[in-house]
Design a protein around this motif. Sequence first.
Motif, mmCIF file in Angstrom:
data_model
loop_
_atom_site.group_PDB
_atom_site.id
_atom_site.type_symbol
_atom_site.label_atom_id
_atom_site.label_comp_id
_atom_site.label_asym_id
_atom_site.label_seq_id
_atom_site.Cartn_x
_atom_site.Cartn_y
_atom_site.Cartn_z
ATOM 1 N N ARG A 29 0.832 -1.209 0.000
ATOM 2 C CA ARG A 29 0.000 0.000 0.000
ATOM 3 C C ARG A 29 0.867 1.260 0.000
ATOM 4 N NH1 ARG A 29 -2.579 3.478 3.602
ATOM 5 N NH2 ARG A 29 -4.720 4.020 2.997
ATOM 6 N N THR A 116 -2.911 -6.722 -4.704
ATOM 7 C CA THR A 116 -3.647 -5.742 -5.500
ATOM 8 C C THR A 116 -4.095 -4.617 -4.570
ATOM 9 O OG1 THR A 116 -5.729 -6.979 -5.207
ATOM 10 C CG2 THR A 116 -4.445 -7.413 -7.196
ATOM 11 N N PRO A 118 -6.393 -1.061 -4.523
ATOM 12 C CA PRO A 118 -7.320 -0.170 -5.219
ATOM 13 C C PRO A 118 -7.006 1.297 -4.928
ATOM 14 C CG PRO A 118 -8.364 -1.026 -3.254
ATOM 15 C CD PRO A 118 -6.998 -1.660 -3.325
ATOM 16 N N SER A 120 -8.759 5.300 -5.566
ATOM 17 C CA SER A 120 -9.796 6.212 -6.064
ATOM 18 C C SER A 120 -9.126 7.530 -6.429
ATOM 19 C CB SER A 120 -10.864 6.453 -4.990
ATOM 20 O OG SER A 120 -11.482 5.231 -4.621
ATOM 21 N N THR A 194 -11.415 4.922 -10.878
ATOM 22 C CA THR A 194 -10.847 3.921 -9.982
ATOM 23 C C THR A 194 -9.732 3.183 -10.719
ATOM 24 O OG1 THR A 194 -12.520 2.298 -10.651
ATOM 25 C CG2 THR A 194 -12.962 3.606 -8.675
ATOM 26 N N GLU A 196 -6.475 0.032 -10.173
ATOM 27 C CA GLU A 196 -6.011 -1.086 -9.362
ATOM 28 C C GLU A 196 -4.549 -1.357 -9.700
ATOM 29 O OE1 GLU A 196 -8.317 -4.863 -8.138
ATOM 30 O OE2 GLU A 196 -7.079 -5.497 -9.848
ATOM 31 N N ASP A 214 -10.404 2.178 -14.761
ATOM 32 C CA ASP A 214 -11.708 1.955 -15.373
ATOM 33 C C ASP A 214 -11.897 2.839 -16.596
ATOM 34 O OD1 ASP A 214 -11.963 4.450 -14.302
ATOM 35 O OD2 ASP A 214 -13.703 3.992 -13.059
#
Length: 214
Positions: A29, A116, A118, A120, A194, A196, A214
């Motif tokens: 992260r 993985t 994510p 935003s 978003t 990833e 996306d």
Amino acid sequence: MKRCLILMMILGAVLTLSGCEKSYEEDARKTVNQYFAAVKDADLDKAKTYCSPNVDNEFDFDDYKAGFQKQFEALNLSEKTKKQTEEFIDYCIRSSIESYEVGEAEKSEDWDDAYTVPVSIKFRDISDIDIETGQAAANQKLQQYVKDNEDELEKVYTQQGEDAFEKKIMGDTMGIVLGEMKKLIDGQKPEERTAEATVIRKDDRWVISKMTAD
């Protein structure tokens, strides 16, 4: 007694593995967070240090920067004006990501030593903004510049030649054009996107191997 000792050893091993897993999640992260922080600072060289050499990244800021540089290289610019354009390109990169939020890392189902993560993002896709757009926005100011400096421009052209003439115009007006381009960028509403990131462990460090959006 022997059975108790074995159970304690097993429990200790499980707790150790659990602690490592938690640490790996935080490391993955942190890598993604550092990457986006570097991009927001327009420090693409630093951003690369958080990626694998063959990273598959849908946010290819290097190509984005190269596209702007190619536009400006086609112009007859002085060193001072080139510096202005470089500062503008950095502004564009910083403006691309208004803000971002990195989510929790999850163990990859497809790869060992991979997670993985994510993200935003409030993202501005300003790749379609070019010099001609800025010139059109600044047209009235450019016309006024020519009107106010007509005699001086003619003198430069006559005494110093076409190259000096072009560099003077670019040097005097590039700030106007870039200022209008910045206004266009600032006026563009960011989109919620978003992404990833796939983060892998390589040579005892964590790097981004893939970034999808996306």
